[in-house]
Motif scaffolding. Structure first.
Motif, PDB file in Angstrom:
ATOM      1  N   LEU A  40       0.826  -1.205   0.000  1.00  0.00           N
ATOM      2  CA  LEU A  40       0.000   0.000   0.000  1.00  0.00           C
ATOM      3  C   LEU A  40       0.864   1.260   0.000  1.00  0.00           C
ATOM      4  O   LEU A  40       0.536   2.253  -0.680  1.00  0.00           O
ATOM      5  CB  LEU A  40      -0.927  -0.001   1.220  1.00  0.00           C
ATOM      6  CG  LEU A  40      -2.063  -1.034   1.181  1.00  0.00           C
ATOM      7  CD1 LEU A  40      -2.686  -1.202   2.565  1.00  0.00           C
ATOM      8  CD2 LEU A  40      -3.134  -0.627   0.169  1.00  0.00           C
ATOM      9  N   LEU A  41       1.963   1.222   0.735  1.00  0.00           N
ATOM     10  CA  LEU A  41       2.876   2.370   0.736  1.00  0.00           C
ATOM     11  C   LEU A  41       3.497   2.577  -0.644  1.00  0.00           C
ATOM     12  O   LEU A  41       3.683   3.716  -1.092  1.00  0.00           O
ATOM     13  CB  LEU A  41       3.967   2.173   1.794  1.00  0.00           C
ATOM     14  CG  LEU A  41       3.503   2.238   3.252  1.00  0.00           C
ATOM     15  CD1 LEU A  41       4.632   1.836   4.192  1.00  0.00           C
ATOM     16  CD2 LEU A  41       3.000   3.642   3.603  1.00  0.00           C
ATOM     17  N   ALA A  42       3.808   1.479  -1.320  1.00  0.00           N
ATOM     18  CA  ALA A  42       4.383   1.570  -2.667  1.00  0.00           C
ATOM     19  C   ALA A  42       3.371   2.184  -3.643  1.00  0.00           C
ATOM     20  O   ALA A  42       3.732   2.998  -4.503  1.00  0.00           O
ATOM     21  CB  ALA A  42       4.821   0.195  -3.146  1.00  0.00           C
ATOM     22  N   ILE A  43       2.107   1.808  -3.510  1.00  0.00           N
ATOM     23  CA  ILE A  43       1.043   2.355  -4.358  1.00  0.00           C
ATOM     24  C   ILE A  43       0.938   3.865  -4.151  1.00  0.00           C
ATOM     25  O   ILE A  43       0.859   4.653  -5.105  1.00  0.00           O
ATOM     26  CB  ILE A  43      -0.294   1.655  -4.051  1.00  0.00           C
ATOM     27  CG1 ILE A  43      -0.256   0.208  -4.558  1.00  0.00           C
ATOM     28  CG2 ILE A  43      -1.464   2.421  -4.665  1.00  0.00           C
ATOM     29  CD1 ILE A  43      -1.409  -0.639  -4.044  1.00  0.00           C
ATOM     30  N   GLN A  44       0.969   4.271  -2.888  1.00  0.00           N
ATOM     31  CA  GLN A  44       0.864   5.696  -2.573  1.00  0.00           C
ATOM     32  C   GLN A  44       2.089   6.459  -3.049  1.00  0.00           C
ATOM     33  O   GLN A  44       1.977   7.593  -3.543  1.00  0.00           O
ATOM     34  CB  GLN A  44       0.658   5.873  -1.070  1.00  0.00           C
ATOM     35  CG  GLN A  44      -0.686   5.332  -0.583  1.00  0.00           C
ATOM     36  CD  GLN A  44      -0.793   5.191   0.929  1.00  0.00           C
ATOM     37  OE1 GLN A  44      -1.857   4.941   1.449  1.00  0.00           O
ATOM     38  NE2 GLN A  44       0.305   5.334   1.643  1.00  0.00           N
ATOM     39  N   ALA A  45       3.279   5.843  -2.921  1.00  0.00           N
ATOM     40  CA  ALA A  45       4.502   6.502  -3.381  1.00  0.00           C
ATOM     41  C   ALA A  45       4.481   6.724  -4.889  1.00  0.00           C
ATOM     42  O   ALA A  45       5.100   7.663  -5.400  1.00  0.00           O
ATOM     43  CB  ALA A  45       5.720   5.669  -2.988  1.00  0.00           C
ATOM     44  N   ALA A  46       3.746   5.867  -5.596  1.00  0.00           N
ATOM     45  CA  ALA A  46       3.636   6.001  -7.052  1.00  0.00           C
ATOM     46  C   ALA A  46       2.574   7.026  -7.453  1.00  0.00           C
ATOM     47  O   ALA A  46       2.323   7.229  -8.645  1.00  0.00           O
ATOM     48  CB  ALA A  46       3.306   4.644  -7.668  1.00  0.00           C
ATOM     49  N   GLY A  47       1.951   7.650  -6.448  1.00  0.00           N
ATOM     50  CA  GLY A  47       0.974   8.687  -6.734  1.00  0.00           C
ATOM     51  C   GLY A  47      -0.419   8.176  -7.005  1.00  0.00           C
ATOM     52  O   GLY A  47      -1.270   8.916  -7.529  1.00  0.00           O
TER      53      GLY A  47
END
Length: 333
Positions: free
Chosen positions: A36-43
């Motif tokens: 989920l953090l990776a998804i958010q980091a990708a905008g």
């Protein structure tokens, strides 16, 4: 290094097994949060199905079960806010690296170190869950689940020390049938007092994690943690006598019901008398008489206290009173 390169191919890692050890590492909760953090980091905003993977994974479901058991149910809104917080986002890379360290840990080797400080016949069956959550506590649940707050600031050695400690608790609880057999004929208040002596298992676990009675139990910890332990150990005589008064009050029926639990729990603290007095007794017995004798004492409360007394009598420190030893062995006089 990209975050995605740190995410696992599978959420479940498994140790090899032996007759007495079955330990599995389950990382699905931490993996789901990192995804989920990776998804958010990708905008991108996580979709409902991506949140569902977190809420439906084994680690999170068992966390929720533990929360309900302690009347602290998980609030999905709070968890979502935590995962979406800038503070957690800033820790993403460090959390991923910490999880990699867990995936590289030799869980069976840790279990064998714990087993070396357990009586014959002990078994260690556990599932180990590194988790990313709002509260920074770690704990054992349902006798076989070990939850570790994923802390990037903890070294691999500190994590191993804590893991051995918790695995020792699980193995020690597998010896309950031996303890029950030893206490079966005692009156209920006396049996309850003897059972509370088992709380010195915290001290046994400290010794098991250190691996040697001459190694500081916080050798792997930060300086302030070692200093706190040393300050607590300086109160050994006072703490022993306070525990003695508690055990006598239980054995002789002056303390009953919820009052027993409340007073007994007060000796846990951050690492209170159950830890420090228990460690002093265990390390003294092993150093003087060997580990075999120590392991035999672990499931015999009266023998534990009387054996420590025989060794410590020549010194200047506090020992258990004959009154307490009689009360634990026979009941009120």
């Amino acid at each position: 290094m990209r975050l995605n390169s740190l995410l696992p191919v599978t959420a479940l890692a498994c140790t090899s097994l032996s007759a007495q050890i079955q330990v599995r590492l389950v990382t699905d909760q931490a993996d789901s949060v990192l995804a989920l953090l990776a998804i958010q980091a990708a905008g991108r905003v996580p979709q409902p199905a991506e949140w569902d993977r977190l809420f439906q994974c084994e680690g999170q479901r068992r966390l929720e079960a533990r929360g309900k058991a302690f009347k602290q149910p998980t609030d999905p809104t709070t968890l979502r806010a935590f995962v979406q917080s800038p503070e957690l986002q800033a820790k993403t890379a460090a959390l991923a690296q910490a999880l990699v360290r867990w995936k590289q840990a030799d869980l069976e080797a840790a279990a064998r170190k714990a087993l070396a400080y357990l009586p014959a016949g002990a078994r260690i069956e556990a599932r180990v869950y590194p988790v990313i959550k709002p509260r920074s506590n770690s704990f054992v649940f349902e006798g076989n689940a070990i939850f570790f707050y994923l802390d990037p600031e903890k070294s691999a050695e500190e994590c191993e020390n804590t893991l051995i400690h918790e695995l020792h608790h699980i193995g020690f609880s597998s010896c309950d049938r031996v303890l029950e057999a030893n206490l079966a004929k005692l009156p209920p208040p006396v049996r309850e007092a003897n059972e509370w002596v088992g709380a010195f298992g915290e001290g046994f676990a400290m010794l098991a994690a250190a691996g040697d009675p001459d190694r500081h139990p916080h050798a792997a910890s930060k300086a302030e943690t070692r200093a706190r332990w040393d300050r607590d150990m300086a109160r050994f005589d006072e703490d022993l006598k306070q525990v003695e008064a508690f055990l006598l009050d239980v054995a002789e029926g002056r303390l009953k019901g919820q009052a027993v639990a409340e007073r007994g729990m007060s000796f846990f603290g951050e690492q209170g008398a159950w830890y420090t007095v228990g460690w002093r007794m265990a390390s003294t017995i092993e150093r003087s008489l060997g580990r075999k004798v120590l392991l035999e004492c672990m499931v015999n409360p009266c023998r534990l206290l009387s054996t420590y007394n025989r060794i410590a009598a020549a010194g200047k420190g506090a020992t258990w009173s004959p009154h307490l030893l009689r009360a634990l062995a026979e009941g009120p006089s």
